[in-house]
Design a protein around this motif. Structure first.
Motif, PDB file in Angstrom:
ATOM      1  N   ARG A   1       0.834  -1.209   0.000  1.00  0.00           N
ATOM      2  CA  ARG A   1       0.000   0.000   0.000  1.00  0.00           C
ATOM      3  C   ARG A   1       0.865   1.255   0.000  1.00  0.00           C
ATOM      4  NH1 ARG A   1      -3.059  -3.328   3.544  1.00  0.00           N
ATOM      5  NH2 ARG A   1      -2.252  -2.299   5.422  1.00  0.00           N
ATOM      6  N   GLU A   2       1.951   1.231   0.750  1.00  0.00           N
ATOM      7  CA  GLU A   2       2.841   2.383   0.783  1.00  0.00           C
ATOM      8  C   GLU A   2       3.548   2.567  -0.555  1.00  0.00           C
ATOM      9  OE1 GLU A   2       4.887   5.725   2.087  1.00  0.00           O
ATOM     10  OE2 GLU A   2       3.090   4.714   2.842  1.00  0.00           O
ATOM     11  N   ILE A   3       3.932   1.475  -1.177  1.00  0.00           N
ATOM     12  CA  ILE A   3       4.579   1.563  -2.500  1.00  0.00           C
ATOM     13  C   ILE A   3       3.632   2.197  -3.510  1.00  0.00           C
ATOM     14  CG2 ILE A   3       5.412   0.192  -4.462  1.00  0.00           C
ATOM     15  CD1 ILE A   3       6.636  -1.738  -2.402  1.00  0.00           C
ATOM     16  N   LEU A   4       2.374   1.753  -3.529  1.00  0.00           N
ATOM     17  CA  LEU A   4       1.400   2.326  -4.460  1.00  0.00           C
ATOM     18  C   LEU A   4       1.171   3.798  -4.166  1.00  0.00           C
ATOM     19  CD1 LEU A   4      -0.682   2.148  -6.718  1.00  0.00           C
ATOM     20  CD2 LEU A   4      -2.340   1.302  -5.032  1.00  0.00           C
ATOM     21  N   SER A   5       1.050   4.162  -2.898  1.00  0.00           N
ATOM     22  CA  SER A   5       0.829   5.566  -2.535  1.00  0.00           C
ATOM     23  C   SER A   5       1.974   6.440  -3.014  1.00  0.00           C
ATOM     24  CB  SER A   5       0.676   5.702  -1.016  1.00  0.00           C
ATOM     25  OG  SER A   5      -0.492   5.064  -0.551  1.00  0.00           O
ATOM     26  N   GLN A   6       3.209   5.979  -2.788  1.00  0.00           N
ATOM     27  CA  GLN A   6       4.357   6.773  -3.210  1.00  0.00           C
ATOM     28  C   GLN A   6       4.460   6.837  -4.736  1.00  0.00           C
ATOM     29  OE1 GLN A   6       8.157   6.533  -1.323  1.00  0.00           O
ATOM     30  NE2 GLN A   6       7.343   5.657   0.576  1.00  0.00           N
ATOM     31  N   TRP A   7       4.137   5.731  -5.410  1.00  0.00           N
ATOM     32  CA  TRP A   7       4.181   5.730  -6.880  1.00  0.00           C
ATOM     33  C   TRP A   7       3.162   6.719  -7.438  1.00  0.00           C
ATOM     34  CZ3 TRP A   7       0.940   4.662 -11.000  1.00  0.00           C
ATOM     35  CH2 TRP A   7       1.569   4.501 -12.241  1.00  0.00           C
ATOM     36  N   LEU A   8       1.940   6.721  -6.900  1.00  0.00           N
ATOM     37  CA  LEU A   8       0.929   7.669  -7.348  1.00  0.00           C
ATOM     38  C   LEU A   8       1.359   9.102  -7.072  1.00  0.00           C
ATOM     39  CD1 LEU A   8      -2.358   5.881  -6.200  1.00  0.00           C
ATOM     40  CD2 LEU A   8      -1.645   6.320  -8.566  1.00  0.00           C
ATOM     41  N   GLY A   9       2.140   9.284  -6.001  1.00  0.00           N
ATOM     42  CA  GLY A   9       2.626  10.617  -5.678  1.00  0.00           C
ATOM     43  C   GLY A   9       3.770  11.091  -6.544  1.00  0.00           C
ATOM     44  N   GLY A  10       4.254  10.236  -7.453  1.00  0.00           N
ATOM     45  CA  GLY A  10       5.285  10.641  -8.389  1.00  0.00           C
ATOM     46  C   GLY A  10       6.673  10.126  -8.096  1.00  0.00           C
ATOM     47  N   SER A  11       6.834   9.336  -7.037  1.00  0.00           N
ATOM     48  CA  SER A  11       8.167   8.826  -6.701  1.00  0.00           C
ATOM     49  C   SER A  11       8.592   7.723  -7.662  1.00  0.00           C
ATOM     50  CB  SER A  11       8.183   8.282  -5.270  1.00  0.00           C
ATOM     51  OG  SER A  11       7.922   9.302  -4.331  1.00  0.00           O
ATOM     52  N   SER A  12       9.881   7.678  -7.964  1.00  0.00           N
ATOM     53  CA  SER A  12      10.415   6.596  -8.779  1.00  0.00           C
ATOM     54  C   SER A  12      10.597   5.356  -7.907  1.00  0.00           C
ATOM     55  CB  SER A  12      11.762   7.007  -9.371  1.00  0.00           C
ATOM     56  OG  SER A  12      12.732   7.143  -8.332  1.00  0.00           O
ATOM     57  N   LEU A  13      10.769   4.200  -8.541  1.00  0.00           N
ATOM     58  CA  LEU A  13      10.996   2.980  -7.769  1.00  0.00           C
ATOM     59  C   LEU A  13      12.276   3.070  -6.954  1.00  0.00           C
ATOM     60  CD1 LEU A  13       9.867   0.115 -10.194  1.00  0.00           C
ATOM     61  CD2 LEU A  13       8.666   1.043  -8.201  1.00  0.00           C
ATOM     62  N   ALA A  14      13.292   3.749  -7.498  1.00  0.00           N
ATOM     63  CA  ALA A  14      14.536   3.909  -6.740  1.00  0.00           C
ATOM     64  C   ALA A  14      14.302   4.746  -5.488  1.00  0.00           C
ATOM     65  CB  ALA A  14      15.596   4.564  -7.624  1.00  0.00           C
ATOM     66  N   GLU A  15      13.518   5.816  -5.618  1.00  0.00           N
ATOM     67  CA  GLU A  15      13.203   6.659  -4.463  1.00  0.00           C
ATOM     68  C   GLU A  15      12.356   5.910  -3.454  1.00  0.00           C
ATOM     69  OE1 GLU A  15      13.167  11.018  -6.699  1.00  0.00           O
ATOM     70  OE2 GLU A  15      11.351   9.769  -6.680  1.00  0.00           O
ATOM     71  N   ILE A  16      11.409   5.100  -3.947  1.00  0.00           N
ATOM     72  CA  ILE A  16      10.567   4.310  -3.053  1.00  0.00           C
ATOM     73  C   ILE A  16      11.410   3.307  -2.284  1.00  0.00           C
ATOM     74  CG2 ILE A  16       8.703   2.605  -2.970  1.00  0.00           C
ATOM     75  CD1 ILE A  16       7.484   4.050  -5.413  1.00  0.00           C
ATOM     76  N   ALA A  17      12.289   2.619  -2.988  1.00  0.00           N
ATOM     77  CA  ALA A  17      13.161   1.632  -2.345  1.00  0.00           C
ATOM     78  C   ALA A  17      14.001   2.283  -1.254  1.00  0.00           C
ATOM     79  CB  ALA A  17      14.054   0.962  -3.383  1.00  0.00           C
TER      80      ALA A  17
END
Length: 215
Positions: free
Chosen positions: A169-185
Motif C-alpha cells: 500500500r505504501e509503494i502504491l501511494s508513493q508511486w501515485l505521488g510521483g516517486s520513482s521505484l529507486a526513491e521508493i526503495a
C-alpha cells in the motif's frame, strides 16, 4: 490574510436541485450556515457549497492548465472540495468561527485537493514504458469516479485496501505521488530489486481488478 470573497450576487439565492442557486426563497446568512455546520449539519455545508459553486469553480479554473483540463475540470474539483468539507462537518472537526475562517478552510481544502489531483494525474499521464497500460487504465477508472458521489478518492482507497500488505500500500501511494521505484526503495529500506518485484506484482494485481471492473 484570506478574507471572504464578494458574494453579494448570491446572497438572496439558495441551492437548487442542480447544485447551483435558485431564487425561490431567501438564503440563510453565511454565519447561520456556519453555526449549523459547527453543529454537524451536513445540509448547511451542502447549501454553502451550492451557493458559492460558481465562485469557487471560477477561482480555480485558471489554475488548471490545458493538459490538466483534459483529465479533470473545475466541476470535478468542486465535487472533491464538497466531499472533504462534508467530512469535516460530519466528523465534528470544523473549527471555523467566522466567515473569513470558513473561506480560509475552503480555500485550503481546494488547494490541497488540486495539488493531489494534479500530482496523481501527472503521474498517470506521463508514465511510459511497461507501466503505461496500467496508468491509462487507472486514469480512466479514476475519471469515471470523479463525479460520482464517492469520488475518485474512494476508488483510490478501494485499490489501496485491496492490497493485503502495508508495504505494498505504501509503494502504491508513493508511486501515485510521483516517486520513482529507486526513491521508493530508498525511503522504505528496500533493495531496488525487491521494490521492482513488489511493484510488478502490485501492478499486475491492480490491472486485473481494473479489467474486471471494465468488463
Amino acid at each position: 490574510m484570506i478574507g471572504p470573497p464578494d458574494t453579494s450576487v448570491t446572497e438572496n439565492t439558495r441551492p437548487g436541485a442542480d447544485g447551483l442557486e435558485s431564487s425561490h426563497a431567501p438564503a440563510a446568512p453565511v454565519l447561520e450556515l456556519l453555526r449549523r455546520m459547527r453543529l454537524g449539519d451536513r445540509e448547511a455545508a451542502a447549501a454553502f457549497m451550492g451557493r458559492h459553486a460558481v465562485l469557487i469553480r471560477t477561482r480555480y479554473r485558471h489554475k488548471l492548465g490545458r493538459a490538466m483540463r483534459r483529465l479533470f475540470d473545475s466541476q470535478e474539483l468542486l465535487s472533491t472540495v464538497s466531499r472533504r468539507l462534508d467530512l469535516y462537518v460530519r466528523s465534528g472537526r470544523l473549527e471555523a468561527a467566522t466567515e473569513a475562517q470558513l473561506w480560509a478552510l475552503v480555500f485550503r481544502i481546494a488547494d490541497n485537493s488540486l495539488a493531489d489531483k494534479v500530482r496523481i494525474f501527472r503521474r498517470l499521464r506521463d508514465t511510459e514504458g511497461e507501466d503505461s497500460e496500467f496508468a491509462r487504465g487507472l486514469a480512466d477508472r479514476i475519471k469515471q469516479h470523479d463525479r460520482s458521489p464517492e469520488g475518485s478518492e474512494e476508488e483510490i482507497d478501494r485499490l489501496l485496501r485491496s492490497l493485503a500488505s502495508a508495504t505494498d500500500r505504501e509503494i502504491l501511494s508513493q508511486w501515485l505521488g510521483g516517486s520513482s521505484l529507486a526513491e521508493i526503495a530508498d525511503s522504505m529500506g528496500l533493495s531496488p530489486e525487491a521494490a521492482r518485484k513488489r511493484w510488478q506484482r502490485i501492478r499486475e494485481l491492480l490491472k486485473a481488478q481494473l479489467q474486471e471492473h471494465a468488463a
